[in-house]
Design a protein around this motif. Sequence first.
Motif, short mmCIF file in Angstrom:
data_model
loop_
_atom_site.label_atom_id
_atom_site.label_comp_id
_atom_site.label_asym_id
_atom_site.label_seq_id
_atom_site.Cartn_x
_atom_site.Cartn_y
_atom_site.Cartn_z
N GLN A 169 -9.50 -21.00 -16.81
CA GLN A 169 -10.38 -22.15 -16.97
C GLN A 169 -9.62 -23.43 -17.35
OE1 GLN A 169 -13.61 -20.88 -19.66
NE2 GLN A 169 -14.83 -20.57 -17.82
N GLY A 170 -8.34 -23.30 -17.65
CA GLY A 170 -7.55 -24.48 -18.00
C GLY A 170 -7.92 -25.08 -19.34
N VAL A 171 -8.21 -24.20 -20.31
CA VAL A 171 -8.59 -24.65 -21.65
C VAL A 171 -7.77 -23.92 -22.69
CG1 VAL A 171 -10.97 -25.22 -20.96
CG2 VAL A 171 -10.46 -22.93 -21.83
N ALA A 172 -7.92 -24.32 -23.95
CA ALA A 172 -7.24 -23.63 -25.06
C ALA A 172 -7.90 -22.27 -25.30
CB ALA A 172 -7.32 -24.48 -26.32
N VAL A 173 -7.15 -21.35 -25.89
CA VAL A 173 -7.68 -20.01 -26.18
C VAL A 173 -8.91 -20.10 -27.08
CG1 VAL A 173 -7.17 -17.77 -27.25
CG2 VAL A 173 -5.45 -18.89 -25.82
N GLY A 174 -8.87 -20.98 -28.06
CA GLY A 174 -10.02 -21.16 -28.96
C GLY A 174 -11.27 -21.60 -28.20
N THR A 175 -11.10 -22.44 -27.22
CA THR A 175 -12.23 -22.89 -26.39
C THR A 175 -12.78 -21.72 -25.58
OG1 THR A 175 -11.29 -25.10 -26.26
CG2 THR A 175 -12.96 -24.53 -24.61
N ALA A 176 -11.89 -20.89 -25.03
CA ALA A 176 -12.32 -19.72 -24.27
C ALA A 176 -13.14 -18.79 -25.17
CB ALA A 176 -11.13 -18.98 -23.67
N LYS A 177 -12.66 -18.54 -26.38
CA LYS A 177 -13.38 -17.67 -27.33
C LYS A 177 -14.74 -18.27 -27.66
CE LYS A 177 -9.38 -15.61 -29.60
NZ LYS A 177 -8.61 -15.48 -30.85
N SER A 178 -14.76 -19.57 -27.89
CA SER A 178 -16.01 -20.26 -28.22
C SER A 178 -17.02 -20.17 -27.08
CB SER A 178 -15.70 -21.73 -28.55
OG SER A 178 -16.89 -22.45 -28.73
N ARG A 179 -16.53 -20.34 -25.84
CA ARG A 179 -17.43 -20.25 -24.68
C ARG A 179 -18.03 -18.85 -24.54
NH1 ARG A 179 -14.30 -23.77 -19.97
NH2 ARG A 179 -14.77 -25.80 -20.88
N VAL A 180 -17.20 -17.83 -24.75
CA VAL A 180 -17.70 -16.45 -24.65
C VAL A 180 -18.74 -16.20 -25.74
CG1 VAL A 180 -17.08 -14.01 -24.88
CG2 VAL A 180 -15.64 -15.53 -23.52
N PHE A 181 -18.44 -16.61 -26.96
CA PHE A 181 -19.36 -16.41 -28.07
C PHE A 181 -20.68 -17.12 -27.82
CE2 PHE A 181 -21.18 -17.73 -32.15
CZ PHE A 181 -21.34 -16.48 -32.76
N ARG A 182 -20.60 -18.38 -27.41
CA ARG A 182 -21.81 -19.18 -27.16
C ARG A 182 -22.60 -18.60 -25.98
NH1 ARG A 182 -26.02 -21.06 -28.26
NH2 ARG A 182 -26.71 -23.08 -27.53
N ALA A 183 -21.90 -18.15 -24.95
CA ALA A 183 -22.56 -17.56 -23.79
C ALA A 183 -23.32 -16.30 -24.19
CB ALA A 183 -21.55 -17.25 -22.70
N LYS A 184 -22.73 -15.48 -25.06
CA LYS A 184 -23.42 -14.27 -25.53
C LYS A 184 -24.70 -14.65 -26.28
CE LYS A 184 -20.36 -12.07 -27.92
NZ LYS A 184 -19.49 -11.12 -28.63
N GLU A 185 -24.61 -15.69 -27.11
CA GLU A 185 -25.80 -16.15 -27.84
C GLU A 185 -26.89 -16.62 -26.87
OE1 GLU A 185 -24.34 -19.23 -30.44
OE2 GLU A 185 -24.33 -17.85 -32.15
N MET A 186 -26.49 -17.42 -25.87
CA MET A 186 -27.46 -17.94 -24.90
C MET A 186 -28.08 -16.80 -24.10
SD MET A 186 -25.88 -21.56 -23.54
CE MET A 186 -24.18 -21.11 -23.38
N LEU A 187 -27.26 -15.81 -23.71
CA LEU A 187 -27.78 -14.66 -22.97
C LEU A 187 -28.77 -13.87 -23.81
CD1 LEU A 187 -24.82 -13.09 -20.95
CD2 LEU A 187 -26.97 -13.96 -20.04
N ALA A 188 -28.42 -13.64 -25.06
CA ALA A 188 -29.31 -12.90 -25.96
C ALA A 188 -30.65 -13.61 -26.08
CB ALA A 188 -28.67 -12.73 -27.32
N GLN A 189 -30.61 -14.93 -26.21
CA GLN A 189 -31.84 -15.71 -26.31
C GLN A 189 -32.65 -15.63 -25.00
OE1 GLN A 189 -32.81 -17.03 -29.18
NE2 GLN A 189 -34.74 -17.66 -28.26
N ALA A 190 -31.96 -15.77 -23.87
CA ALA A 190 -32.65 -15.74 -22.57
C ALA A 190 -33.25 -14.36 -22.28
CB ALA A 190 -31.66 -16.12 -21.46
N LEU A 191 -32.63 -13.31 -22.81
CA LEU A 191 -33.09 -11.95 -22.53
C LEU A 191 -34.05 -11.40 -23.59
CD1 LEU A 191 -29.72 -10.46 -21.33
CD2 LEU A 191 -31.73 -10.90 -19.92
N LYS A 192 -34.28 -12.16 -24.62
CA LYS A 192 -35.14 -11.70 -25.72
C LYS A 192 -36.50 -11.24 -25.18
CE LYS A 192 -35.64 -13.00 -30.46
NZ LYS A 192 -35.43 -14.06 -31.43
#
Length: 194
Positions: free
Chosen positions: A167-190
């Motif tokens: 993705q051409g980003v810092a490792v911290g940004t990649a971790k943040s995106r994965v974490f945030r995506a999991k939260e958004m998925l959990a909310q969408a699938l609730k």
Amino acid sequence: MNHVSQVSEYNPSHPAELQLLKKGDERAWHQLIEQYQDRMLTYLFRLEGNYEDALDLTQEVFFRAWKGIHTFKDGEPFLPWLYQIARNTQIEKHRRKAHPQFSMEEAAEEVGFEVTSHLLSPVVQAEHAQNAERVQEALLTLPEDYREAVVLRFVEEMSYEEIATIQGVAVGTAKSRVFRAKEMLAQALKGKVD
């Protein structure tokens, strides 16, 4: 004697295999496609949500890899390089949607081989399950960078370092995106997934 046929697990980063690829050795390219086509198809299907579009993009990814193999640096891991091509191909597809420029027939004629999938569809068993369909629908609601990050992490099982490279980003940004995506998925699938 062909060195590619002697290697038990094909490794395009290995100097001998890489030289064959850079020389345009057809057997080496067939082996490369055979090894990675299902991963690319599944990855692109998860981003696109459409099997036919993903299959077309997969074909284009390998065509671009063939055309650009000289840009691959010796000693670098091959898979992140291939995923970067897939990512760029998918992004460009959406930019040029009104003006298609890639011809599958032209690529097959020029290269002499094409991607064929022996899968009926990506992740065949999941396609038949209602929960998998709901997850895919929820996945498609995520912003593209987040969707890609979570697919790379949990479907493609890539490290955060590899995701950051792709993705051409810092490792911290990649971790943040994965974490945030999991939260958004959990909310969408609730309440939608059993």
